[in-house]
Design an enzyme around this catalytic site. Structure first.
Site, mmCIF file in Angstrom:
data_model
loop_
_atom_site.group_PDB
_atom_site.id
_atom_site.type_symbol
_atom_site.label_atom_id
_atom_site.label_comp_id
_atom_site.label_asym_id
_atom_site.label_seq_id
_atom_site.Cartn_x
_atom_site.Cartn_y
_atom_site.Cartn_z
ATOM 1 N N ASP A 111 0.839 -1.198 0.000
ATOM 2 C CA ASP A 111 0.000 0.000 0.000
ATOM 3 C C ASP A 111 0.877 1.253 0.000
ATOM 4 O OD1 ASP A 111 -2.161 -1.691 0.202
ATOM 5 O OD2 ASP A 111 -2.268 -1.522 2.389
HETATM 6 N N1 URA Z 1 -1.172 -5.925 4.018
HETATM 7 C C1 URA Z 1 -1.689 -4.676 3.972
HETATM 8 O O1 URA Z 1 -2.747 -4.420 4.533
HETATM 9 N N2 URA Z 1 -0.998 -3.735 3.293
HETATM 10 C C2 URA Z 1 0.181 -3.958 2.689
HETATM 11 O O2 URA Z 1 0.753 -3.040 2.110
HETATM 12 C C3 URA Z 1 0.707 -5.251 2.748
HETATM 13 C C4 URA Z 1 0.013 -6.223 3.421
#
Ligand code: URA
Length: 243
Positions: A111
């Protein structure tokens, strides 16, 4: 392989541009200047060359790790934040694949607000293998949580929680509290927003997320956010061998 072809495969532009770089005296190979674009070299992984003073090593396929900083998107066409690809030098973004400019691609996504270890390559088979559900490479996340972490939450994460898009529970392969509001979570799948949704499912909330490890590969301490390095052949092999 001709020097212009070596440079072309490594992402320095069209064959004509690469020939120009050599003829204008911008290239050295193993420490020696070479101005003949057709000079022949053994294209072995590790061949050292420089282009306009920047040192490079020839890699038939590129495998690298990046320390992803917060506020970057893992997309080639980001919507809001800068793309992680802007952190890489142009040749890595321009390596040709079957005649088209493609460059390296991230293996999976993090993310925009997640930091940490991201792998990139231009080896399509490797991307496919690492992304396959049969290939359970554990990924370790360091979570800062909004609310205190208690044993009941840890046990639920280990036992499995149901997310909104699938009735089958998802489990953490390992989970331990690492502080009053912190835990370390190991996952072998990579569902969308998985860590955030798992924490929400046990009544907590992710405030900070950092991926510290993929398989045996830990984020190098020497890599500051935004920096990258090549993976060693042994590191690539270890990831490939994982079942
Ligand atoms: N899980 C998440 O919620 N975000 C990420 O970036 C990676 C794993």
């Amino acid at each position: 392989m001709q020097l212009q072809e070596i440079l072309y495969t490594q992402g320095f532009g069209t064959r004509r541009v690469c020939a120009g770089l050599v003829q204008q005296g911008y290239v050295t190979v193993e420490g020696a200047p070479v101005d003949d674009a057709f000079a022949d070299f053994d294209a072995v992984d590790g061949l050292a060359y420089t282009v306009q003073g920047t040192p490079w090593i020839y890699q038939s396929k590129a495998y690298l790790m990046l320390h992803k900083p917060a506020g970057t998107e893992c997309s080639q066409k980001p919507s809001t934040y800068p793309s992680i690809y802007t952190l890489l030098p142009a040749p890595l973004r321009q390596r040709p694949n079957k005649g088209a400019v493609q460059g390296v691609q991230a293996i999976g996504r993090l993310d925009q607000d997640t930091t940490g270890l991201l792998l990139l390559t231009d080896d399509g088979q490797f991307i496919h293998r690492m992304g396959s559900p049969k290939h359970h490479v554990p990924k370790v996340y360091e979570v800062s949580a909004k609310h205190p972490v208690d044993d009941a939450q840890v046990q639920k994460l280990l036992a499995g929680v149901v997310l909104d898009d699938d009735p089958k529970p998802v489990r953490a392969a390992a989970c331990e509290a690492t502080g009053p509001n912190a835990l370390r979570l190991t996952l072998t799948e990579g569902k969308y927003h998985q860590v955030k949704r798992m924490l929400a499912a046990v009544g907590n909330r992710v405030e900070g997320l950092h991926r510290s490890r993929i398989g045996d590969l830990a984020l190098s301490g020497e890599l500051a956010p935004g920096q990258w390095r090549w993976l060693a052949p042994s590191e690539v092999e270890a990831l490939r061998q994982r079942k």
